[in-house]
Each structure stands twice: as structure tokens, then as C-alpha cells.
Design a protein around this motif. Sequence first.
Motif, PDB file in Angstrom:
ATOM      1  N   ALA A  64       0.832  -1.205   0.000  1.00 48.32           N
ATOM      2  CA  ALA A  64       0.000   0.000   0.000  1.00 48.32           C
ATOM      3  C   ALA A  64       0.864   1.251   0.000  1.00 48.32           C
ATOM      4  CB  ALA A  64      -0.927   0.002   1.219  1.00 48.32           C
ATOM      5  N   LEU A  65       1.964   1.219   0.743  1.00 48.34           N
ATOM      6  CA  LEU A  65       2.884   2.355   0.753  1.00 48.34           C
ATOM      7  C   LEU A  65       3.448   2.614  -0.631  1.00 48.34           C
ATOM      8  CD1 LEU A  65       4.892   1.920   4.079  1.00 48.34           C
ATOM      9  CD2 LEU A  65       3.533   3.896   3.417  1.00 48.34           C
ATOM     10  N   ARG A  66       3.823   1.547  -1.299  1.00 53.75           N
ATOM     11  CA  ARG A  66       4.401   1.716  -2.643  1.00 53.75           C
ATOM     12  C   ARG A  66       3.359   2.254  -3.619  1.00 53.75           C
ATOM     13  NH1 ARG A  66       9.459  -0.457  -2.893  1.00 53.75           N
ATOM     14  NH2 ARG A  66      10.018  -1.818  -1.160  1.00 53.75           N
ATOM     15  N   ARG A  67       2.104   1.801  -3.482  1.00 56.65           N
ATOM     16  CA  ARG A  67       1.049   2.355  -4.324  1.00 56.65           C
ATOM     17  C   ARG A  67       0.855   3.835  -4.041  1.00 56.65           C
ATOM     18  NH1 ARG A  67      -1.728  -2.480  -3.055  1.00 56.65           N
ATOM     19  NH2 ARG A  67      -2.956  -1.349  -1.494  1.00 56.65           N
ATOM     20  N   SER A  68       0.825   4.187  -2.754  1.00 52.08           N
ATOM     21  CA  SER A  68       0.684   5.602  -2.385  1.00 52.08           C
ATOM     22  C   SER A  68       1.860   6.422  -2.900  1.00 52.08           C
ATOM     23  CB  SER A  68       0.578   5.732  -0.864  1.00 52.08           C
ATOM     24  OG  SER A  68       0.528   7.083  -0.470  1.00 52.08           O
ATOM     25  N   LEU A  69       3.065   5.854  -2.786  1.00 54.61           N
ATOM     26  CA  LEU A  69       4.245   6.560  -3.268  1.00 54.61           C
ATOM     27  C   LEU A  69       4.174   6.770  -4.776  1.00 54.61           C
ATOM     28  CD1 LEU A  69       7.050   7.747  -2.721  1.00 54.61           C
ATOM     29  CD2 LEU A  69       7.990   5.444  -2.946  1.00 54.61           C
ATOM     30  N   ASN A  70       3.730   5.757  -5.499  1.00 59.04           N
ATOM     31  CA  ASN A  70       3.598   5.888  -6.953  1.00 59.04           C
ATOM     32  C   ASN A  70       2.563   6.945  -7.322  1.00 59.04           C
ATOM     33  OD1 ASN A  70       5.526   3.944  -7.561  1.00 59.04           O
ATOM     34  ND2 ASN A  70       4.047   2.267  -7.472  1.00 59.04           N
ATOM     35  N   GLU A  71       1.454   6.987  -6.579  1.00 64.34           N
ATOM     36  CA  GLU A  71       0.438   8.011  -6.828  1.00 64.34           C
ATOM     37  C   GLU A  71       1.012   9.406  -6.585  1.00 64.34           C
ATOM     38  OE1 GLU A  71      -2.903   7.125  -4.424  1.00 64.34           O
ATOM     39  OE2 GLU A  71      -3.478   5.315  -5.552  1.00 64.34           O
ATOM     40  N   GLN A  72       1.762   9.559  -5.499  1.00 62.82           N
ATOM     41  CA  GLN A  72       2.369  10.857  -5.216  1.00 62.82           C
ATOM     42  C   GLN A  72       3.370  11.243  -6.296  1.00 62.82           C
ATOM     43  OE1 GLN A  72       4.027  10.591  -1.287  1.00 62.82           O
ATOM     44  NE2 GLN A  72       2.034  10.442  -0.277  1.00 62.82           N
ATOM     45  N   LYS A  73       4.150  10.260  -6.752  1.00 66.61           N
ATOM     46  CA  LYS A  73       5.107  10.544  -7.828  1.00 66.61           C
ATOM     47  C   LYS A  73       4.391  10.976  -9.099  1.00 66.61           C
ATOM     48  CE  LYS A  73       8.950   7.546  -6.414  1.00 66.61           C
ATOM     49  NZ  LYS A  73       9.741   6.341  -6.758  1.00 66.61           N
ATOM     50  N   GLN A  74       3.285  10.300  -9.414  1.00 62.92           N
ATOM     51  CA  GLN A  74       2.537  10.657 -10.616  1.00 62.92           C
ATOM     52  C   GLN A  74       1.969  12.070 -10.511  1.00 62.92           C
ATOM     53  OE1 GLN A  74      -0.384   7.568 -11.059  1.00 62.92           O
ATOM     54  NE2 GLN A  74       1.132   5.979 -11.550  1.00 62.92           N
ATOM     55  N   LYS A  75       1.447  12.419  -9.326  1.00 62.88           N
ATOM     56  CA  LYS A  75       0.914  13.770  -9.140  1.00 62.88           C
ATOM     57  C   LYS A  75       2.024  14.812  -9.229  1.00 62.88           C
ATOM     58  CE  LYS A  75      -3.008  12.325  -6.268  1.00 62.88           C
ATOM     59  NZ  LYS A  75      -3.631  12.386  -4.924  1.00 62.88           N
ATOM     60  N   ALA A  76       3.179  14.513  -8.610  1.00 63.28           N
ATOM     61  CA  ALA A  76       4.306  15.449  -8.666  1.00 63.28           C
ATOM     62  C   ALA A  76       4.815  15.590 -10.096  1.00 63.28           C
ATOM     63  CB  ALA A  76       5.426  14.978  -7.744  1.00 63.28           C
ATOM     64  N   ALA A  77       4.880  14.475 -10.824  1.00 64.37           N
ATOM     65  CA  ALA A  77       5.334  14.528 -12.215  1.00 64.37           C
ATOM     66  C   ALA A  77       4.357  15.323 -13.066  1.00 64.37           C
ATOM     67  CB  ALA A  77       5.496  13.114 -12.758  1.00 64.37           C
ATOM     68  N   ALA A  78       3.052  15.156 -12.812  1.00 61.05           N
ATOM     69  CA  ALA A  78       2.048  15.921 -13.552  1.00 61.05           C
ATOM     70  C   ALA A  78       2.208  17.408 -13.289  1.00 61.05           C
ATOM     71  CB  ALA A  78       0.648  15.449 -13.172  1.00 61.05           C
ATOM     72  N   LEU A  79       2.480  17.777 -12.025  1.00 66.49           N
ATOM     73  CA  LEU A  79       2.703  19.185 -11.694  1.00 66.49           C
ATOM     74  C   LEU A  79       3.947  19.711 -12.399  1.00 66.49           C
ATOM     75  CD1 LEU A  79       2.073  21.744 -10.096  1.00 66.49           C
ATOM     76  CD2 LEU A  79       3.378  20.790  -8.190  1.00 66.49           C
ATOM     77  N   ASP A  80       5.029  18.926 -12.407  1.00 66.89           N
ATOM     78  CA  ASP A  80       6.255  19.347 -13.096  1.00 66.89           C
ATOM     79  C   ASP A  80       5.998  19.566 -14.583  1.00 66.89           C
ATOM     80  OD1 ASP A  80       7.877  19.450 -10.907  1.00 66.89           O
ATOM     81  OD2 ASP A  80       8.672  17.427 -11.123  1.00 66.89           O
ATOM     82  N   ARG A  81       5.254  18.649 -15.194  1.00 68.82           N
ATOM     83  CA  ARG A  81       4.976  18.798 -16.626  1.00 68.82           C
ATOM     84  C   ARG A  81       4.155  20.053 -16.906  1.00 68.82           C
ATOM     85  NH1 ARG A  81       4.159  13.154 -16.185  1.00 68.82           N
ATOM     86  NH2 ARG A  81       1.899  13.468 -16.030  1.00 68.82           N
ATOM     87  N   GLU A  82       3.167  20.294 -16.052  1.00 70.49           N
ATOM     88  CA  GLU A  82       2.334  21.481 -16.255  1.00 70.49           C
ATOM     89  C   GLU A  82       3.140  22.758 -16.053  1.00 70.49           C
ATOM     90  OE1 GLU A  82      -1.148  23.652 -17.109  1.00 70.49           O
ATOM     91  OE2 GLU A  82      -0.462  21.613 -17.532  1.00 70.49           O
ATOM     92  N   LEU A  83       3.999  22.775 -15.030  1.00 69.46           N
ATOM     93  CA  LEU A  83       4.844  23.947 -14.801  1.00 69.46           C
ATOM     94  C   LEU A  83       5.797  24.153 -15.969  1.00 69.46           C
ATOM     95  CD1 LEU A  83       5.672  23.498 -11.001  1.00 69.46           C
ATOM     96  CD2 LEU A  83       4.202  25.235 -12.015  1.00 69.46           C
ATOM     97  N   ASP A  84       6.402  23.074 -16.458  1.00 71.24           N
ATOM     98  CA  ASP A  84       7.310  23.190 -17.609  1.00 71.24           C
ATOM     99  C   ASP A  84       6.568  23.716 -18.830  1.00 71.24           C
ATOM    100  OD1 ASP A  84       9.453  22.306 -16.146  1.00 71.24           O
ATOM    101  OD2 ASP A  84       9.305  20.222 -16.792  1.00 71.24           O
ATOM    102  N   ARG A  85       5.333  23.241 -19.019  1.00 69.29           N
ATOM    103  CA  ARG A  85       4.557  23.696 -20.172  1.00 69.29           C
ATOM    104  C   ARG A  85       4.248  25.191 -20.065  1.00 69.29           C
ATOM    105  NH1 ARG A  85      -0.316  25.005 -21.668  1.00 69.29           N
ATOM    106  NH2 ARG A  85      -1.155  24.785 -19.562  1.00 69.29           N
ATOM    107  N   LEU A  86       3.820  25.606 -18.878  1.00 69.20           N
ATOM    108  CA  LEU A  86       3.490  27.019 -18.681  1.00 69.20           C
ATOM    109  C   LEU A  86       4.719  27.903 -18.827  1.00 69.20           C
ATOM    110  CD1 LEU A  86       1.033  26.693 -15.655  1.00 69.20           C
ATOM    111  CD2 LEU A  86       0.437  27.352 -17.988  1.00 69.20           C
ATOM    112  N   ILE A  87       5.846  27.466 -18.271  1.00 70.90           N
ATOM    113  CA  ILE A  87       7.075  28.257 -18.363  1.00 70.90           C
ATOM    114  C   ILE A  87       7.549  28.334 -19.803  1.00 70.90           C
ATOM    115  CG2 ILE A  87       9.505  28.331 -17.689  1.00 70.90           C
ATOM    116  CD1 ILE A  87       8.664  27.086 -15.007  1.00 70.90           C
ATOM    117  N   ALA A  88       7.478  27.206 -20.525  1.00 65.67           N
ATOM    118  CA  ALA A  88       7.893  27.205 -21.930  1.00 65.67           C
ATOM    119  C   ALA A  88       7.006  28.134 -22.751  1.00 65.67           C
ATOM    120  CB  ALA A  88       7.847  25.785 -22.485  1.00 65.67           C
TER     121      ALA A  88
END
Length: 471
Positions: free
Chosen positions: A235-259
Motif C-alpha cells: 500500500a505504501l508503494r502504491r501511495s508513493l507511486n500516486e504521489q510521484k505521478q501527481k508530482a510529475a504531472a505538476l512538473d509537466r504542467e509547470l514546464d509547459r506554462l514556463i515554456a
Amino acid sequence: MSHSLGILSRCVAVVLTVMMLAVIPADAQTRKKTTRTSSPTRQRTMESVKKDKTNTERKISETSTRIQTNAQELNRQLNKLNSLNADIEATRSQAEGLRQHIDSLGNAINVTADSINSLNDELESMRRAYVKALKDLQPHAGAANDLSFIFSAETFAEAYSRIRYLRQFSAWRERKAQNIRDAVERISDRRAHLTSLRHSQDKAYRKAEETQQTLSKQQAQSEQMVNQLRKEDSALRRSLNEQKQKAAALDRELDRLIAAEQARIAREEEAARRRAEKAKEKNKTKPATATKPATSKETAAHSATETEKPSAKAVASANATTQTAAAADLSALSGSFAANKGRLLFPVAGKYKVVRRFGRQPHPTLPHVETDNSGIDIEVGTGSEARSVFAGSVSAIFKQDGFNSIVMIRHGRYITIYAGLASVNVKPGDVVKAGQSLGRIYSDPEDGNRTILHFEIRNERQKLNPSQWVR
């Protein structure tokens, strides 16, 4: 004979016919009975299937709800563990500070004790010298002896010298007595200071002991939580993967906006450059003395207007008009964003805890697993607000799963990101001042109203450690 055989044949046929007639109704009755019994069996099977389907759907729903509840509880426990680890770090830092304070008090006590011993030696020396001087003059002591000492002089000049000598001796004796009194007073002060130091040291020892007990209790709680959470490895690993996916989505959106913003700024700068070139070509047909000064000023003003960048004066003015309550915090800020590295305002006011630091950090429970954070996560009290760390302009406001509302502020090439807001007080294009409120930070009702701000600093797309920039 043949006649008898014919009769026998007819009898056999009759018997067979009778037997067949007897068998046929029984068979029909058996089939009818079978039909009656098979129909209820088929009906019970259909009902059983429907019941099994309903039970299965209910179990799936209950399992899904339980998984979701477990995931929420897991996240609550992880957040609690992160907060507890932040408390442990603060307590450990406090204990280290107390140890250093105790050491400094011990040094001060030793120095003060040495100074008291030195003053005692000095006092004893002065007393012995004073007593010796008085003993040497004991045969001549008293007013009568002083008068006889004066009148026994052979000349007036000698008598006057003896008078001066007696006066000087009296002044010397008074000075020595005052020196002794001063030395006694200094020793008394040093002893009082020594007593105060020892009292402070005892108090620091007690505080250090309490801090150590608190630290041990916190570490035991942390270890217990870690052991409990490690049982939920999958369950921890699933939660960690979900958090990573959310963080990666935020990074992609920030990169898109900055670009996109970089592309817009590049287009505006290119358009401004072309307009400046056209203006320069037009000015070639006019007298240089009449148009050159005006062209230079107009071009500079036009370029500043097109790029829409606040000038240094505008930034200084924005800082100067900040409320009085924040003036003490803003007094050290001047110049560009980069020039204030290490002196920028903290993105929240009041008490806070950094529960997740920048960069790659070991996971609090999963062995050999690291987490990556693009900024820092700051836990504050319910109702707290995020504030701009420096003057700038709001370049974007958007929402992202797991981060609620997000505000981006541009400070030249640098960008600050404030994620996890429940409400926003600004809009895109607003020019904000250092210390200005950007919005209220979201409090999670499913996690005991835990309130966490995710804060990032970037140089365009390059991620920077916010702890090195704010104070």
C-alpha cells in the motif's frame, strides 16, 4: 394343434398390450413428475446467481471503500510521521543548542571562579600591605604624635614638608581603604554572577534532560509508526507511486506554462526589436540632431512598455509601500531577486515546520527507496496564508490534482510557485509586493485539518533549493 398355437399367440399379444398400456401412463407420470421437480431447481439456480451477483457487487464496493479508507489513513499516518520527524529534528537541534549553552556556561563559571580567586588574592595582598603600613606608623599614630612630629621640625620649611607628608599619607590611606572596599564589592558582584551562572546551568541541565526525554519519546513514536507502516509495504508503494505521478504531472504542467511564457516573451522581444529597427530606418531620413535624442528615449520607453517588465524603481516603490507590520521583514530586501538570495521572505508568517525537504530524500519507512521533491513542504496552522517572498507579477493560476490551487509569480528570470491553496487573492497579471497575501492554504478535513504549503523556486525551468533562498 395349429388352432391351439393361434389361441396362444393371441393371448400373448393381449398380455403384451396390457403391459404396454400399464407402462405408458407410469412413464408419462414419471416425466411429468420429473418436469415438476426440474422447474423449481432451475428457478433456485437463477435466484442463487442473482444473489451471488448482488453479494459480489456489495463486497467489491466494500473492498473499494476499505481500500480508499486505508489509503487515506495511510496518507494521514505518513503525514503524521513526516511532521513527527520534523519535530524530532527541531528537538535534536534544540538539544544541541542547550548542550552548547551548557558548555558556554561551564566556561563562564570557570572564568568567573578564577577571577574571584584572583580578586581574593589581590584583596589579601592589599590588606597585608595596608596593615603593614599602619604597623610601621603605629609609634607615631594619633593626633598628639602628629603635632609633635610637626613641631619637632627644626625649620619652618621642614615643618611645612612634614604637614604635606601627613596629608599625602592620609590620602594614600584613604585610597588604599577605598581600593579594599572596591575589591570586596567586585568579589561580591562576581560571586553573585557565579551564583546566577550556576543557577542558569542547573536550569539548562533540567531543560536538556526534558528535551532528551521528549526526543526519546518522539523517536520511540516514530519507530513504532515506521514499524506499523512497513507492514503496509504494498500500500505504501502504491501511495508513493500516486504521489510521484501527481508530482510529475505538476512538473509537466509547470514546464509547459514556463515554456509557453518563454515563447511569448521571446515573441514580444523580437517584435520590439523589429519595431526598433523600423524606427531606426525611418529616423535615417530625418536630421540626426533633431531626432536622435527623441528616438533613443522613445525606443527605450517603447521597449519597456512592450516587455511589460517592472523597473527597479517600480519594485523599490512596491517594497516601500508595504504595510508597517512587514517593514522589519522587508528592510533587508533591495535590488534584484538573485541579489537577495538567503534573505527572501519565508512564504508563510508565524510558526511553521518543513516536513519535506528539497531534492532526493530517503523514504521514512520504505528501505532503499528515495523520494524526490521539487521544492519544500511547509506545515502551518489552520487558516494560515501564503505570501509572496519578493515583488513580482502573477504569471499563472491553475489547479492540479493533489495540489489544489497553484499560483506562479515571475521575478525576472526567477519564478516562485505556491501550491496547495484553498482560495486565491490575486489574478494573472497582478503586480504583487513582497509579503503580500496570495491566498489561504488548504486544510485537509480528512487529515485532522493538516495544512501544508508546497513551495518551489525556479530559474526558468531549473529547480532551486528554496531553503537556500529564504530566511
